[in-house]
Design an enzyme around this catalytic site. Sequence first.
Site, PDB file in Angstrom:
ATOM      1  CG  ASP A 168      -1.756   1.208   1.380  1.00 48.59           C
ATOM      2  OD1 ASP A 168      -2.016   1.878   0.361  1.00 48.59           O
ATOM      3  OD2 ASP A 168      -2.167   1.517   2.513  1.00 48.59           O
ATOM      4  CG  ASP A 184      -3.705   4.697  -1.853  1.00 48.55           C
ATOM      5  OD1 ASP A 184      -2.978   3.721  -1.616  1.00 48.55           O
ATOM      6  OD2 ASP A 184      -4.676   5.027  -1.136  1.00 48.55           O
TER       7      ASP A 184
END
Length: 400
Positions: free
Chosen positions: A110, A288
């Site tokens: 992430d 992201d």
Amino acid sequence: FGSSIDSRSACRLPGQPWLCCRPSHSPSRPCLHLQPQAACCACRSLSSMCRRWMVSRGVPRSCSEPRLSSAWLHTAPTTQDVLLKNQYNSAYYGEIDVGTPGQPVTVIFDTGSSDLWVAVARGAQGKGLYFDGDSSTTHHSLHEPFHIRYGSGDVSGMFCEDTVAIGQLMLPNLTFALVSNTSGINGWDGSPYNGILGLGFDSIAESSGQTLMSALVASGQLERPVFGFYLGDNSPGELVFGGVDPAHVASDFTWVNVMLPTWWAVGLDSIKLGDVLTLSATRMAIVDSGTSLLAGPKHEVDALMAMMGAEVIQGLFLVSCAARLPDLAFNFGGKSFALSMEDLVIQKVGGFCILGIQAIDIGMPLWILGDVFMRKYYVQFDWGQKRLGFALAASGNNLV
């Protein structure tokens, strides 16, 4: 080890000769000679003082853990590929090993957060795969609470230190969290992963220790202080630590400096929907990998969806699959990064197409360029120079 070396040939990894250690009588440095050539160490042949010293430096206790800290192997800097499994284009996850001996853990890599956490038995909520710290000989509890909130919910647990390995990259004594409460994460029960590995900067980490990427760069194991993401479309993806995979890059990289060393955020010049609409109020976009969709301020998303003729059903934006929609382009770094209707559609239901866009309100105006964007563009995250490189992703899939 003398003649004991040949008797342990089953521990040898291909192309890697053995480690030899000559003990001394000094408690401060009991190993005088540590060859930078090893697959594993026959620790039973060492003095107890030498063995304890080696284990404290990340050297494995026995041939059951055939990996060593690069600080003692002095191996040449390298790259490490990680296969990313694809959960219906909504999440990409891969495997790491935690503890000694290594326990396999599946995590989402992430770029929108900075902490590593893995679920323990109580946090796994019935999942068969979780981390057991009691089974690790290098585990150390820190007795410090951990809590983090994501867009999908929050988790909590306790910090610890242990060995973390990604392929042949190894980090002894890395600080991360053991999570015992995952009840706040939406859809956790049905997810195939049991942790999150944050690749953001140290400044937004909940931990006071080094983040994984910061530790990797400091260890000298990486060929370059970068990592590159390829996300397949209904197919696997790939994460490369230390470089990029040229097979998945279809154009030159456009480089854009990070706004601040917090998130992987770039300065956003404008958003254009063909020649129909231009938005320029929001000036920041975060890249992201942990967000499935594109996400932006509600008033901007609503304006775009109105111009696209989208209907809202249960929070989803739908358009007719027969519609001819203009490209949606994000402009930054002096270049336009366009997404076609085909890029934006995440699911088809009858004659309707669901668009991978959502409205968010997090208290500050920003856009999130999630997996919908990253499937179209290969992104190189340059930790060393605090910049992002964008290139068209090659659509071919040569991953196993």
